[in-house]
Write a protein that holds these residues in place. Structure first.
Motif, PDB file in Angstrom:
ATOM      1  N   PRO A 176     -34.955 -89.257 -28.688  1.00 30.52           N
ATOM      2  CA  PRO A 176     -35.995 -88.496 -27.985  1.00 30.52           C
ATOM      3  C   PRO A 176     -36.046 -86.992 -28.254  1.00 30.52           C
ATOM      4  O   PRO A 176     -37.119 -86.471 -28.544  1.00 30.52           O
ATOM      5  CB  PRO A 176     -35.695 -88.775 -26.504  1.00 30.52           C
ATOM      6  N   HIS A 177     -34.914 -86.286 -28.111  1.00 27.02           N
ATOM      7  CA  HIS A 177     -35.075 -84.829 -28.151  1.00 27.02           C
ATOM      8  C   HIS A 177     -35.012 -84.256 -29.554  1.00 27.02           C
ATOM      9  O   HIS A 177     -35.067 -83.045 -29.732  1.00 27.02           O
ATOM     10  CB  HIS A 177     -34.073 -84.141 -27.209  1.00 27.02           C
ATOM     11  N   GLY A 178     -34.942 -85.111 -30.567  1.00 26.34           N
ATOM     12  CA  GLY A 178     -34.879 -84.608 -31.924  1.00 26.34           C
ATOM     13  C   GLY A 178     -33.579 -83.861 -32.179  1.00 26.34           C
ATOM     14  O   GLY A 178     -32.594 -84.030 -31.459  1.00 26.34           O
ATOM     15  N   TYR A 179     -33.583 -83.004 -33.186  1.00 29.76           N
ATOM     16  CA  TYR A 179     -32.363 -82.248 -33.498  1.00 29.76           C
ATOM     17  C   TYR A 179     -32.742 -80.921 -34.125  1.00 29.76           C
ATOM     18  O   TYR A 179     -33.867 -80.738 -34.616  1.00 29.76           O
ATOM     19  CB  TYR A 179     -31.445 -83.035 -34.432  1.00 29.76           C
ATOM     20  N   MET A 180     -31.814 -79.988 -34.086  1.00 33.88           N
ATOM     21  CA  MET A 180     -32.063 -78.649 -34.603  1.00 33.88           C
ATOM     22  C   MET A 180     -31.689 -78.564 -36.080  1.00 33.88           C
ATOM     23  O   MET A 180     -30.631 -79.033 -36.500  1.00 33.88           O
ATOM     24  CB  MET A 180     -31.256 -77.609 -33.821  1.00 33.88           C
ATOM     25  N   SER A 181     -32.569 -77.956 -36.852  1.00 32.55           N
ATOM     26  CA  SER A 181     -32.349 -77.780 -38.288  1.00 32.55           C
ATOM     27  C   SER A 181     -31.052 -77.030 -38.559  1.00 32.55           C
ATOM     28  O   SER A 181     -30.835 -75.936 -38.028  1.00 32.55           O
ATOM     29  CB  SER A 181     -33.525 -77.003 -38.882  1.00 32.55           C
ATOM     30  N   GLY A 182     -30.208 -77.611 -39.391  1.00 36.45           N
ATOM     31  CA  GLY A 182     -28.964 -76.933 -39.757  1.00 36.45           C
ATOM     32  C   GLY A 182     -29.213 -75.717 -40.621  1.00 36.45           C
ATOM     33  O   GLY A 182     -28.519 -74.707 -40.515  1.00 36.45           O
ATOM     34  N   GLY A 183     -30.238 -75.787 -41.497  1.00 39.29           N
ATOM     35  CA  GLY A 183     -30.525 -74.666 -42.372  1.00 39.29           C
ATOM     36  C   GLY A 183     -31.073 -73.469 -41.635  1.00 39.29           C
ATOM     37  O   GLY A 183     -30.720 -72.318 -41.926  1.00 39.29           O
ATOM     38  N   ALA A 184     -31.947 -73.712 -40.652  1.00 41.51           N
ATOM     39  CA  ALA A 184     -32.478 -72.608 -39.850  1.00 41.51           C
ATOM     40  C   ALA A 184     -31.415 -72.046 -38.920  1.00 41.51           C
ATOM     41  O   ALA A 184     -31.543 -70.933 -38.416  1.00 41.51           O
ATOM     42  CB  ALA A 184     -33.679 -73.077 -39.038  1.00 41.51           C
ATOM     43  N   GLY A 185     -30.350 -72.831 -38.706  1.00 39.59           N
ATOM     44  CA  GLY A 185     -29.285 -72.417 -37.811  1.00 39.59           C
ATOM     45  C   GLY A 185     -29.518 -72.914 -36.403  1.00 39.59           C
ATOM     46  O   GLY A 185     -30.663 -72.977 -35.946  1.00 39.59           O
ATOM     47  N   TYR A 186     -28.450 -73.308 -35.729  1.00 39.64           N
ATOM     48  CA  TYR A 186     -28.554 -73.680 -34.321  1.00 39.64           C
ATOM     49  C   TYR A 186     -27.403 -73.034 -33.561  1.00 39.64           C
ATOM     50  O   TYR A 186     -26.347 -72.740 -34.122  1.00 39.64           O
ATOM     51  CB  TYR A 186     -28.563 -75.197 -34.130  1.00 39.64           C
ATOM     52  N   VAL A 187     -27.641 -72.799 -32.285  1.00 37.65           N
ATOM     53  CA  VAL A 187     -26.662 -72.068 -31.485  1.00 37.65           C
ATOM     54  C   VAL A 187     -26.332 -72.866 -30.230  1.00 37.65           C
ATOM     55  O   VAL A 187     -27.225 -73.292 -29.503  1.00 37.65           O
ATOM     56  CB  VAL A 187     -27.164 -70.642 -31.162  1.00 37.65           C
ATOM     57  N   LEU A 188     -25.043 -73.089 -29.997  1.00 38.72           N
ATOM     58  CA  LEU A 188     -24.552 -73.848 -28.856  1.00 38.72           C
ATOM     59  C   LEU A 188     -24.062 -72.900 -27.771  1.00 38.72           C
ATOM     60  O   LEU A 188     -23.416 -71.885 -28.064  1.00 38.72           O
ATOM     61  CB  LEU A 188     -23.388 -74.760 -29.249  1.00 38.72           C
ATOM     62  N   SER A 189     -24.355 -73.249 -26.524  1.00 38.93           N
ATOM     63  CA  SER A 189     -23.744 -72.521 -25.421  1.00 38.93           C
ATOM     64  C   SER A 189     -22.258 -72.865 -25.354  1.00 38.93           C
ATOM     65  O   SER A 189     -21.799 -73.823 -25.976  1.00 38.93           O
ATOM     66  CB  SER A 189     -24.418 -72.903 -24.097  1.00 38.93           C
ATOM     67  N   ARG A 190     -21.525 -72.086 -24.586  1.00 32.85           N
ATOM     68  CA  ARG A 190     -20.103 -72.382 -24.405  1.00 32.85           C
ATOM     69  C   ARG A 190     -19.904 -73.774 -23.805  1.00 32.85           C
ATOM     70  O   ARG A 190     -19.022 -74.524 -24.216  1.00 32.85           O
ATOM     71  CB  ARG A 190     -19.453 -71.328 -23.512  1.00 32.85           C
ATOM     72  N   ASP A 191     -20.764 -74.132 -22.854  1.00 31.73           N
ATOM     73  CA  ASP A 191     -20.631 -75.452 -22.238  1.00 31.73           C
ATOM     74  C   ASP A 191     -20.983 -76.557 -23.220  1.00 31.73           C
ATOM     75  O   ASP A 191     -20.357 -77.622 -23.201  1.00 31.73           O
ATOM     76  CB  ASP A 191     -21.519 -75.557 -21.002  1.00 31.73           C
ATOM     77  N   ALA A 192     -21.966 -76.337 -24.085  1.00 36.25           N
ATOM     78  CA  ALA A 192     -22.311 -77.336 -25.096  1.00 36.25           C
ATOM     79  C   ALA A 192     -21.140 -77.552 -26.048  1.00 36.25           C
ATOM     80  O   ALA A 192     -20.810 -78.696 -26.401  1.00 36.25           O
ATOM     81  CB  ALA A 192     -23.553 -76.895 -25.870  1.00 36.25           C
ATOM     82  N   LEU A 193     -20.484 -76.465 -26.456  1.00 35.21           N
ATOM     83  CA  LEU A 193     -19.311 -76.587 -27.325  1.00 35.21           C
ATOM     84  C   LEU A 193     -18.196 -77.335 -26.611  1.00 35.21           C
ATOM     85  O   LEU A 193     -17.515 -78.182 -27.194  1.00 35.21           O
ATOM     86  CB  LEU A 193     -18.827 -75.202 -27.741  1.00 35.21           C
ATOM     87  N   ARG A 194     -18.016 -77.040 -25.332  1.00 35.85           N
ATOM     88  CA  ARG A 194     -16.976 -77.695 -24.545  1.00 35.85           C
ATOM     89  C   ARG A 194     -17.247 -79.197 -24.430  1.00 35.85           C
ATOM     90  O   ARG A 194     -16.347 -80.026 -24.658  1.00 35.85           O
ATOM     91  CB  ARG A 194     -16.898 -77.046 -23.170  1.00 35.85           C
ATOM     92  N   ARG A 195     -18.480 -79.566 -24.116  1.00 37.38           N
ATOM     93  CA  ARG A 195     -18.836 -80.983 -23.986  1.00 37.38           C
ATOM     94  C   ARG A 195     -18.673 -81.717 -25.318  1.00 37.38           C
ATOM     95  O   ARG A 195     -18.209 -82.860 -25.357  1.00 37.38           O
ATOM     96  CB  ARG A 195     -20.279 -81.122 -23.497  1.00 37.38           C
ATOM     97  N   PHE A 196     -19.071 -81.060 -26.396  1.00 34.09           N
ATOM     98  CA  PHE A 196     -18.954 -81.679 -27.715  1.00 34.09           C
ATOM     99  C   PHE A 196     -17.504 -82.031 -28.018  1.00 34.09           C
ATOM    100  O   PHE A 196     -17.198 -83.119 -28.520  1.00 34.09           O
ATOM    101  CB  PHE A 196     -19.508 -80.735 -28.779  1.00 34.09           C
ATOM    102  N   ASN A 197     -16.608 -81.110 -27.711  1.00 37.07           N
ATOM    103  CA  ASN A 197     -15.197 -81.331 -28.041  1.00 37.07           C
ATOM    104  C   ASN A 197     -14.484 -82.250 -27.060  1.00 37.07           C
ATOM    105  O   ASN A 197     -13.671 -83.081 -27.464  1.00 37.07           O
ATOM    106  CB  ASN A 197     -14.475 -79.985 -28.135  1.00 37.07           C
ATOM    107  N   LEU A 198     -14.768 -82.117 -25.765  1.00 40.39           N
ATOM    108  CA  LEU A 198     -14.048 -82.918 -24.778  1.00 40.39           C
ATOM    109  C   LEU A 198     -14.555 -84.353 -24.694  1.00 40.39           C
ATOM    110  O   LEU A 198     -13.777 -85.273 -24.412  1.00 40.39           O
ATOM    111  CB  LEU A 198     -14.160 -82.258 -23.399  1.00 40.39           C
TER     112      LEU A 198
END
Length: 337
Positions: A176-198
């Motif tokens: 549903p929400h698609g994804y952010m282009s890696g070439g254009a660059g994407y930026v994660l919040s601190r909580d997004a980084l935390r959720r990704f890793n945990l």
């Protein structure tokens, strides 16, 4: 009697010193606060002690992660470091070879396009382990991406880094929400980084290992752990993160290109790009120098300077409303299919 006089004198000395110390603290605090407020109210012709860009550099801390490889350390990566990368709060190059002078770390991943997703997983795990509490936002870019860091910080300033959100240029795909282009660059919040890793990295269900495109798979992992894809377009619907070089978008984007077939939000063909654009992909080595010259050196004499006031920060309720709006936008946007 002499003891009383001595105590009185000592008390006066200590009192004077404490008064001066308190005055110093009050003065420096008031001076900093008045400078910050002056960004909103001071006339543009008056010199400011702290520029808006410098103030945001300390207020909105961004760690930059740049994907590169050993053969590009001395060329593409070095150009990033010499230009926009120098404006990051911290700059790290994700590579397969350590390079202390450049600031590259060896992630022990074989250099191959099919391994970019694995490499990015390792890179996000590395910064989470070492830096998650030291920065607010975590930007991923390629070594042929140019980023205007001042505009990125200005855009991010209203948002809470403890909210589960990430930003970029959005492509549509099967989820549903698609994804952010890696070439254009994407930026994660601190909580997004935390959720990704945990949560994501510890579950092959949430974040399966495969050889699919890096940006698509990172987006899939983030979706599965509750990270919302934010909207980065300006008030006129123009994009800030650009997956192409401006020369390919101006004077207008031609229908029928690969970008025309993959956008999540329909692009404005005649006016593609925001006045506060953040990133350009597919930048050649000489483009970096051109951007630096036209953005930071050349001046148009006689033109009035534009002064930007800081946007208001969202409180908890407003941030929740934004996330709810973006979530609804992600699930029922008619242009995504």
């Amino acid at each position: 009697m002499y003891r009383n006089v001595l105590c009185l004198v000592l008390g006066l000395i200590v009192g004077i010193q404490l008064t001066e110390f308190w005055g110093y603290l009050t003065f420096t605090t008031d001076e900093y606060e008045s400078t910050a407020i002056a960004v909103d109210t001071a006339a543009p012709t008056l010199p400011l002690k702290v520029s808006l860009a410098d103030w945001l550099h300390h207020e909105t801390r961004v760690l930059c992660l740049v994907l590169t490889m050993p053969k590009d350390h001395a060329t593409k990566a070095a150009k990033v470091k010499a230009t926009w990368g120098s404006r990051c709060n911290k700059l790290i190059f994700l590579s397969s070879q350590d390079d202390a002078e450049l600031g590259a770390v060896n992630l022990n991943v074989t250099e191959n396009r099919s391994n970019l997703y694995t490499k990015m997983r390792a890179g996000l795990a590395y910064v989470y382990k070492h830096y998650v509490e030291d920065y607010d936002w975590f930007l991923k870019a390629d070594d042929d991406t140019y980023v205007i860091m001042e505009n990125l910080r200005y855009f991010l300033y209203p948002y809470d880094p403890e909210a589960p959100v990430y930003f970029g240029y959005r492509f549509r795909t099967s989820y549903p929400h698609g994804y952010m282009s890696g070439g254009a660059g994407y930026v994660l919040s601190r909580d997004a980084l935390r959720r990704f890793n945990l949560f994501a990295l510890n579950s092959t269900k949430f974040c399966p290992l495969n050889s699919r495109p890096e940006d698509r798979q990172i987006g899939y992992c983030l979706l599965n752990v509750g990270v919302v894809a934010g909207d980065t377009r300006d008030d006129m619907g123009r994009d800030r993160f650009l997956p192409l070089n401006p020369r390919h978008l101006m004077p207008q984007l031609q229908p029928g290109t690969w970008l025309d077939k993959t956008f999540y939000f329909k692009m404005n063909y005649s006016d593609c790009c925001s006045d506060t654009s953040i990133s350009f992909h597919y930048s050649k080595t000489h483009d970096f120098d051109l951007y630096e010259y036209f953005l930071y050196k050349i001046r148009v004499l006689g033109q009035p300077e534009i002064t930007y006031a800081l946007p208001k920060r969202l409180d908890g309720k407003q941030m929740d409303q934004k996330l709810e709006y973006w979530s609804a936008q992600n699930s029922d946007n008619p242009e995504k299919l």
